[in-house]
Design a protein around this motif. Structure first.
Motif, short mmCIF file in Angstrom:
data_model
loop_
_atom_site.label_atom_id
_atom_site.label_comp_id
_atom_site.label_asym_id
_atom_site.label_seq_id
_atom_site.Cartn_x
_atom_site.Cartn_y
_atom_site.Cartn_z
N CYS A 1 0.33 9.55 -6.01
CA CYS A 1 0.62 8.24 -5.41
C CYS A 1 0.05 7.10 -6.25
N TYR A 2 0.91 6.17 -6.61
CA TYR A 2 0.46 4.90 -7.19
C TYR A 2 0.91 3.81 -6.23
N ARG A 3 -0.03 3.02 -5.73
CA ARG A 3 0.35 1.98 -4.77
C ARG A 3 1.05 0.82 -5.48
N ASN A 4 2.07 0.32 -4.83
CA ASN A 4 2.87 -0.74 -5.44
C ASN A 4 2.03 -1.92 -5.91
N LYS A 5 1.06 -2.31 -5.12
CA LYS A 5 0.31 -3.53 -5.47
C LYS A 5 -0.55 -3.34 -6.71
N ASP A 6 -0.88 -2.10 -7.02
CA ASP A 6 -1.81 -1.87 -8.12
C ASP A 6 -1.21 -2.13 -9.50
N PHE A 7 0.08 -2.45 -9.54
CA PHE A 7 0.67 -2.79 -10.84
C PHE A 7 0.56 -4.27 -11.17
N LEU A 8 0.04 -5.04 -10.22
CA LEU A 8 -0.15 -6.47 -10.51
C LEU A 8 -1.47 -6.65 -11.26
N THR A 9 -1.52 -6.05 -12.43
CA THR A 9 -2.70 -6.14 -13.27
C THR A 9 -2.25 -5.91 -14.70
N SER A 10 -2.98 -6.46 -15.64
CA SER A 10 -2.56 -6.41 -17.04
C SER A 10 -2.33 -4.98 -17.53
N CYS A 11 -1.34 -4.81 -18.38
CA CYS A 11 -1.03 -3.49 -18.91
C CYS A 11 -2.17 -2.95 -19.77
N SER A 12 -3.08 -3.81 -20.21
CA SER A 12 -4.21 -3.27 -20.99
C SER A 12 -5.04 -2.35 -20.09
N ASN B 1 0.81 -1.23 0.00
CA ASN B 1 0.00 0.00 0.00
C ASN B 1 0.84 1.27 0.00
N GLU B 2 2.14 1.11 -0.07
CA GLU B 2 2.98 2.32 -0.12
C GLU B 2 3.00 2.86 -1.55
N CYS B 3 3.29 4.16 -1.62
CA CYS B 3 3.34 4.81 -2.93
C CYS B 3 4.68 4.47 -3.59
N ALA B 4 4.64 4.16 -4.89
CA ALA B 4 5.88 3.99 -5.64
C ALA B 4 6.67 5.29 -5.49
N THR B 5 7.90 5.17 -5.04
CA THR B 5 8.72 6.32 -4.64
C THR B 5 9.71 6.67 -5.74
N PRO B 6 9.80 7.89 -6.19
CA PRO B 6 9.20 9.15 -5.77
C PRO B 6 8.25 9.74 -6.82
N TYR B 7 7.23 9.06 -7.16
CA TYR B 7 6.32 9.57 -8.19
C TYR B 7 5.23 10.45 -7.59
#
Ligand SMILES: *[C@@H]1O[C@H](CO)[C@@H](O)[C@H](O)[C@H]1NC(C)=O
Ligand SMILES: *[C@@H]1O[C@H](CO)[C@@H](O)[C@H](O)[C@H]1NC(C)=O
Ligand SMILES: *[C@@H]1O[C@H](CO)[C@@H](O)[C@H](O)[C@H]1NC(C)=O
Length: 443
Positions: A420-431, A411-417
């Motif tokens: 805030c985009y949470r790290n876990k939210d990238f575990l989803t298709s690029c589509s 749940n942390e924000c990808a640093t230093p963007y």
């Protein structure tokens, strides 16, 4: 020859980052508020229903196995700098809710848009020409939205100094900044960082490419621009290192005068230099031309093979304890390249890391490697492998593990963007982020 600079930097405790320009006024910094006015004159476009200014939600790292006392300005990003930031609604996004979420476009962000990322050798003559001219433009156009922070003392607001940078250099700097040693109890530890050696690695780099791709789309008005990739499986040598494509190297290892990036300068030519543009540190820290020496490092004589990629994809756990460079049977650690893909047990250089070393020069110094545009093609391909894994195992954000790597919690924000985009939210298709990969060599 680089040693004096490294020492200087460690003692000064220098920090540099990229910030939304409108959040660097003294009132924004004093109030720790990054909620810029949108064109309707309201913070975060709140009058128009685009978003609102709210307190940064503090995401506590879940596993506190390693109890540490932090001074590091990047921890709990972006809380050290801002306690209030924009939260955007619906399909809106951006540090001021002035943009659309990735994959959306239009004034009201109501339209979906998907770009295709192709293998560089699949591009038509025209597409190639566009790619190189867009990069030239990004390298030379000052970013209107972002600036870089360069200052000798991160704890005193009065000393912050912000400098302009080009769009490409902002991108390069984000990577550099994420890898700077972490300040703990007044000393720097370079053995871990926010973007590597942990489960954030694939998603963090995915976001970096999306950021630059979007910036280039906005800069050129070409909504269909997608960053190409380099499928290096089984290559005997760097076949794209020709002057028509990514450039040959001359005898000193600098890019050939006849290549597209011959006169590009790295924003910083050493590991941890003192100043954003190395202007104050004298001769030792001058900006340097890009250099590359593919295949000349005895530690890595070849690119990863087709089989290496297949073996990497067979590890079904996204990551495993201890969630660092020693994780075994971990897809992430095999992809990142600390683990032998075939057995999942032997800790040895492979995949992503091996390709950095293979290229030599700028690419082989990972913190500054983002200065060489071949970084984009390499990471676009690493992301394609990540995507193949996501699809094979139907991965979802809940598969992202709790862990105690800095800034790498789910749940942390990808640093230093920003935002805030949470790290876990990238575990989803690029589509879901508005892009797809072309098929090339059966993958
Ligand atoms: C976001 O975009 C989608 C797809 O175009 C659309 O169906 C949806 O209504 C939009 N959502 C909002 C909140 O505007
Ligand atoms: C940092 O300081 C804290 C509190 O004083 C202490 O518990 C911790 O061990 C220190 N860490 C290091 C690496 O010295
Ligand atoms: C690269 O490898 C190919 C064969 O895979 C070969 O034809 C070519 O000559 C090599 N180029 C260089 C510069 O070694």
């Amino acid at each position: 020859m680089f040693t004096p600079c490294i020492f200087l930097t460690l003692f000064l405790g220098v920090v540099q980052s990229q910030f939304p320009r409108s959040c660097t006024t003294s009132s924004a910094l004093e109030s720790k508020t990054c909620c810029p006015l949108w064109t309707d004159d309201s913070p975060c476009g709140s009058q128009s229903g685009r978003g609102e200014c709210r307190n940064v939600v503090v995401f506590t790292p879940l596993a506190a196995g390693r109890v540490r006392q932090y001074d590091d300005d990047r921890l709990d990003w972006p809380r050290f700098y801002y306690e209030s930031t924009c939260k955007c609604f619906g399909n809106y996004s951006g540090y001021n809710c002035g943009q659309c979420k990735y994959g959306y476009t239009g004034d009201k962000c109501e339209r979906q848009n998907t770009v295709i990322r192709k293998e560089i050798r699949q591009l038509s003559f025209l597409e190639r020409k566009k790619f190189f001219s867009y990069l030239a433009l990004a390298k030379t156009t000052k970013s209107t939205d972002y600036v870089i922070l360069t200052t000798g003392d991160r704890h005193h607001r009065d000393t912050y100094r912000f400098v302009d940078a080009s769009i490409y250099d902002i991108f390069a700097w984000i990577h550099y900044y994420s890898m700077k040693p972490i300040l703990e109890n007044g000393t720097f530890d370079a053995s871990f960082n926010y973007a590597h050696q942990g489960p954030a690695f694939p998603g963090w780099h995915r976001l970096g490419l999306m950021f630059l791709e979007r910036e280039i789309q906005l800069l050129t008005g070409d909504e269909n621009f997608g960053i190409p990739y380099y499928d290096w499986r089984g290559e005997n040598n760097c076949s794209i290192c020709s002057n028509e494509l990514l450039g040959e190297s001359n005898e000193q290892g600098f890019l050939d005068d006849g290549s597209h990036f011959a006169f590009w300068k790295s924003i910083c030519s050493g590991y941890n230099y003192a100043d954003a543009y190395c202007q104050t540190a004298g001769d030792k820290c001058q900006m340097e031309r890009l250099h590359r020496k593919p295949g000349s490092d005895p530690r890595v004589k070849r690119f990863p093979s087709f089989q290496d990629v297949e073996d990497t994809l067979k590890w079904k756990d996204f990551d495993r304890f201890p969630y660092d460079s020693t994780s075994r049977r971990s897809f992430r650690n095999a992809l990142e390249g600390f683990l032998k893909p075939s057995d999942g047990l032997t800790l040895e250089r492979s995949m992503h890391n091996a390709v950095h070393v293979y290229f030599g020069g700028t690419m082989s110094q990972v913190p500054i490697s983002s200065n060489d545009p071949i970084f984009l093609l390499h990471h676009s391909y690493v992301d394609k492998i990540f995507e193949a894994w996501l699809q094979r195992y139907n991965a979802t954000p809940d598969k992202y593990p709790n862990n105690d790597e800095d800034g790498q919690g789910p749940n942390e924000c990808a640093t230093p963007y920003f935002p805030c985009y949470r790290n876990k939210d990238f575990l989803t298709s690029c589509s879901n982020f508005g892009y797809k990969y072309s098929k090339y060599q059966e993958m």
